[in-house]
Design a protein around this motif. Structure first.
Motif, mmCIF file in Angstrom:
data_model
loop_
_atom_site.group_PDB
_atom_site.id
_atom_site.type_symbol
_atom_site.label_atom_id
_atom_site.label_comp_id
_atom_site.label_asym_id
_atom_site.label_seq_id
_atom_site.Cartn_x
_atom_site.Cartn_y
_atom_site.Cartn_z
ATOM 1 N N UNK A 347 0.845 -1.199 0.000
ATOM 2 C CA UNK A 347 0.000 0.000 0.000
ATOM 3 C C UNK A 347 0.881 1.251 0.000
ATOM 4 N N UNK A 348 1.959 1.175 0.741
ATOM 5 C CA UNK A 348 2.906 2.287 0.769
ATOM 6 C C UNK A 348 3.564 2.481 -0.600
ATOM 7 N N UNK A 349 3.981 1.367 -1.202
ATOM 8 C CA UNK A 349 4.652 1.464 -2.509
ATOM 9 C C UNK A 349 3.726 2.062 -3.560
ATOM 10 N N UNK A 350 2.472 1.640 -3.480
ATOM 11 C CA UNK A 350 1.535 2.080 -4.503
ATOM 12 C C UNK A 350 1.180 3.557 -4.365
ATOM 13 N N UNK A 351 1.015 3.982 -3.117
ATOM 14 C CA UNK A 351 0.479 5.339 -2.927
ATOM 15 C C UNK A 351 1.538 6.345 -2.481
ATOM 16 N N UNK A 352 2.639 5.845 -1.986
ATOM 17 C CA UNK A 352 3.665 6.748 -1.470
ATOM 18 C C UNK A 352 3.362 7.254 -0.058
ATOM 19 N N UNK A 353 2.276 6.787 0.517
ATOM 20 C CA UNK A 353 1.945 7.210 1.880
ATOM 21 C C UNK A 353 2.794 6.392 2.863
ATOM 22 N N UNK A 354 3.328 7.077 3.883
ATOM 23 C CA UNK A 354 4.217 6.394 4.835
ATOM 24 C C UNK A 354 3.495 5.247 5.529
ATOM 25 N N UNK A 355 4.208 4.182 5.759
ATOM 26 C CA UNK A 355 3.584 3.009 6.393
ATOM 27 C C UNK A 355 3.030 3.355 7.763
#
Ligand SMILES: Nc1ncnc2c1ncn2[C@@H]1O[C@H](COP(=O)(O)OP(=O)(O)O)[C@@H](O)[C@H]1O
Ligand SMILES: [Mg+2]
Length: 368
Positions: A347-355
């Motif tokens: 999810x982080x990789x896809x959206x760039x939102x921090x884990x």
């Protein structure tokens, strides 16, 4: 004398079965006659067997079964209807309501005698409404294939000629033609008729046209199946609406149906991973029609082939978070994670939102 007697009786029997439209029985009889009269009338027997050889089998029911030529526009000589014998490319996805109604329509056809005993007849006319690309035409094909009949399509947008009087005649030709045939008739883009109403000089002609249509719908035989489709039900004369025994409203797919469709489309390329990707991509397609979704997914598939790259890498690039606010992005990441098919890292990789943000948000949501 006996022979003449036989001939007379056989002739009458053939006429009776012919009038009842029982094509397979006619073929059987003709086979029998061709043998029976081979000695006394060899020429007739030969002609009959030739006819049988040319006549259509069950797998090509329409092409030759009807000796009537397809109806054409008198002036242009262009064909007014299209015969759609094609099988569906993809499985149709239907909302629960629509699926139930369509199934009932099909089942009714197996119960015609029982229905008739109670004075009922099977549904013979259905109006499909809804935006473009949600399966109206496809559902008509689906019904035709379930009924094992060819689908005849009259595209009213194409048939509306500059002379409305002529359009009325064209509609009449087509309906008369279709009535005499075991088919499903689709009147596509029915609202094209109503659209002309803006032009006040034509109101009289248009009224006549609607009257023709109403008469034809009323005269439609209960053995037939008439389907009309419209993107703009509001433009239709309410009198036309009322003529249809069933009205089904098609809609853009819900998130669950979007997932189902993406999964169907990607399965052959991705196998079970298609479930994950249907979850991820579904968010991008909310509010879109089935046909828009299909087009987009197939674009990804095609570009992966053309560029000779992995489809997954194409899909990853396709997820568009560009236009999302920071908050929306976090929501999206959180939804992906919570869907259970995507790891926090993914999810982080896809959206760039921090884990860390994803984790916090997911737990915060849980508490609410
Ligand atoms: N309900 C659906 N399930 C699966 N595919 C669909 C559905 N609706 C549309 N599609 C896809 O989009 C294409 C166009 O749909 P169509 O039935 O012509 O839409 P409409 O007649 O409502 O404008 C179909 O050929 C099919 O590939
Ligand atoms: Mg259509």
């Amino acid at each position: 004398m006996n022979l003449i007697n036989d001939l007379t009786l056989d002739f009458v029997q053939l006429a009776r079965i012919g009038l009842a439209g029982r094509q397979q029985d006619i073929q059987l009889l003709l086979q029998r006659f061709s043998k029976k009269y081979n000695n006394d009338y060899p020429e007739m027997a030969f002609s009959l067997s030739e006819l049988l050889r040319e006549s259509p089998s069950k797998s090509t029911p329409l092409r030759k079964s009807n000796s009537l030529p397809l109806p054409v526009d008198i002036d242009s000589r262009l064909q007014l209807i299209k015969i759609d014998g094609a099988v569906l490319d993809n499985e149709i996805i239907l909302s629960k309501n629509i699926e139930e109604s369509l199934n009932q329509v099909i089942l009714e056809r197996d119960k015609i005698p029982s229905l008739a005993m109670k004075g009922l007849h099977p549904t013979k006319s259905i109006l499909f409404t809804g935006p473009p690309g949600v399966g109206k035409t496809m559902a008509a094909k689906w019904i035709a294939s379930k009924m094992e009949r060819p689908l005849l399509v009259l595209d009213l947008a194409a048939v509306m000629s500059s002379y409305l009087g002529k359009t009325g005649n064209n509609i009449r030709y087509v309906l008369e033609y279709a009535k005499n045939m075991d088919c499903v008739l689709l009147l596509d883009e029915l609202d094209s008729i109503a659209k002309r109403r803006d032009d006040s000089s034509e109101i009289g002609e248009l009224k006549r046209l609607v009257t023709v249509l109403l008469q034809e719908i009323d005269d439609w035989p209960s053995s037939g199946m008439l389907i009309a489709a419209t993107n703009h039900p509001d433009l239709l004369d309410p009198a036309v609406w009322r003529r249809f025994e069933m009205v089904l409203e098609f809609e853009n797919p819900s998130i669950d149906k979007i997932k189902e469709q993406i999964n169907n489309l990607l399965f052959q390329d991705l196998g079970t991973e298609s479930i994950t990707w249907s979850e991820i991509l579904s968010f991008n397609f909310l509010g879109k029609s089935f046909s828009e979704i299909e087009r987009q997914i197939n674009l990804y598939r095609k570009s992966a082939i053309i560029e000779n790259v992995n489809l997954v890498s194409k899909l990853e690039m396709a997820i568009s978070t560009k236009n999302m606010t920071k908050d929306d992005k976090a929501d999206f990441a959180c939804a992906l994670y919570k869907s259970g098919v995507v790891s926090q890292r993914k999810a982080h990789e896809i959206t760039g939102v921090a884990r860390e943000t994803i984790r916090k948000r997911a737990t915060a949501n849980k508490k609410n």
